[in-house]
Design an enzyme around this catalytic site. Structure first.
Site: not given
Ligand SMILES: *Cc1c(COP(=O)(O)O)cnc(C)c1O
Length: 414
Positions: A100, A122, A389
């Site tokens: 993020k 948000e 992610s």
């Molecule tokens: C917010 C989040 C997601 C989902 O958001 P995307 O916009 O689909 O990437 C995925 N993995 C993590 C670790 C997150 O914090």
């Protein structure tokens, strides 16, 4: 257009001027947001063409966010699954614990350039809120975060982290008290004070220019991955997978591979308890085309067009709409979609923790659960890259609660 035409197709030509990805996307907003969005689009286009902005962005990503992130060969996971070689893109190692921050740093630099003094955002899992709050502390900007009351309960530690960075966290009691409701409140705030305020939207969602801009700020993930896999393996991966909430980590990871026909791209949605209305968040299994929060895309909605309840073990994937660019590439047959259930996700969460010493976020565990199913079907000379992610430190309490519940159920049944 068929997928064959993708060879000649330039992914940078979508969206068009009005934010359309084919029949998806666009800008369905109240009149009061038309001018602020147009100003944002113009400022973004100008900034992205300015080498000075790009230099600032690169420096912030390096010094504040901690880029580049490693591409990690998961040797023991590969051995255990007995199939494709598995590589993990380590976005979990970034400052604040997830991908993020890439988008937050980009949008905050843009907001500063536009002379905005107040930032709103948000948040669902709290990851975007924490990243935004940290970024605002870094740049000395006033910060207000909207968060569903239910998510505040599930992610109490992240609420504390945001406040520690000096942000004001406003709990949202409307609706299901989760991400969708927080987005509504943030939009309401922006309508009231768009002159001084920039709204840092946290995924590749919403009205134009957000899906395009958020995608662009995350493209660094795929750009690095491409260079790293060529250096480390001497060739491109056979397949890449990433979890899809709004779709920002996935589109950033996939983007620089869209024209490589030999690379299969797979988005993994939240299958929840099962694919049944109200029990999952897999928009491409059980959803339909509709408009939500500024964008035309695949939604979970009932016959009357009312947004359906969603469920996922991970707050970050628990949303009724998917980013319009994913809907577009799915319609072209370029990105395939799958889903992982809550149970598969919890198993993958434990598996990676145990066999690689890495605790993945529950969101990322959906992509890993896909790898657990998929890798054994592939051959040992093939490569499967997963975007990790985020890290799972934020999830350990919720995961242990859920795993205890499973354990108790097992004992009762004995
Ligand atoms: C917010 C989040 C997601 C989902 O958001 P995307 O916009 O689909 O990437 C995925 N993995 C993590 C670790 C997150 O914090």
């Amino acid at each position: 257009m068929s997928s064959v035409d993708l060879i000649d197709f330039d992914p940078l030509t979508v969206p068009d001027e009005l934010g359309h990805f084919g029949e998806f996307g666009g800008s369905y907003v109240p009149e009061t947001l038309v001018t602020p969005l147009a100003e944002l689009t113009a400022a973004y286009r100008e900034a992205s063409a300015d080498p000075e902005f790009q230099e600032d962005l690169e420096r912030e990503l390096r010094e504040f966010a901690g880029r580049s992130t490693p591409l990690y060969f998961a040797k023991r996971l590969t051995e255990q699954l007995k199939g494709a070689q598995i590589y993990l893109k380590r976005e979990d190692l970034l400052h604040t614990g997830a991908h993020k921050i890439n988008n937050v740093v980009g949008q905050l630099l843009l907001a500063r350039r536009m002379g905005k003094t107040r930032i709103i955002a948000e948040t669902g899992a709290g990851q975007h809120g924490v990243a935004t709050a940290a970024g605002c502390a870094r740049f000395g900007l006033k910060c207000v975060i909207y968060m569903g009351a239910e998510d505040m309960r599930r992610q109490a530690l992240n609420v504390y982290r945001m406040r520690l960075h000096g942000a004001e966290v406003r709990g949202v009691e409307a609706g299901q008290k989760t991400l969708k409701d927080a987005v509504n409140e943030a939009m309401r705030d922006w309508v009231a004070d768009s002159r001084n305020t920039h709204y840092v939207l946290g995924s590749a969602l919403g009205a134009h220019p957000y899906p395009m801009m958020v995608r662009d700020f995350h493209r660094v993930i795929g750009r690095e991955t491409r260079q790293q896999i060529l250096e480390q393996a001497g060739r491109l991966p056979d397949e890449m997978a990433a979890c899809v909430g709004g779709g920002s980590n996935a589109i950033g990871f996939f983007f620089d591979f869209l024209k490589d026909e030999s690379v299969r791209l797979v988005g993994v949605e939240a299958g929840g308890r099962r694919i049944h209305p109200g029990e999952h968040a897999a928009r491409f299994s059980g959803g339909r085309l509709g408009v939500l929060q500024g964008s035309k895309t695949w939604l979970l909605q009932n016959e009357d067009g009312q947004i359906e309840k969603t469920h996922s073990v991970s707050a970050g994937l628990d949303y009724a709409a998917v980013g319009p660019e994913h809907a577009f590439y799915r319609s072209l047959g370029r990105i395939d979609f799958s889903s992982s259930s809550d149970d598969e996700c919890l198993n993958a969460f434990q598996l990676l923790s145990r066999c690689e010493g890495i605790i993945p976020a529950l969101e990322s565990s959906h992509g890993l659960a896909y790898a657990v199913r998929r890798a054994p079907e592939m051959s040992p000379d093939q490569i499967l890259c997963i975007n990790l992610s985020g890290r799972g430190d934020k999830d350990v309490q919720e995961a242990s609660r859920l795993m205890d519940a499973v354990e108790n159920l097992r004992k009762e049944n004995e």
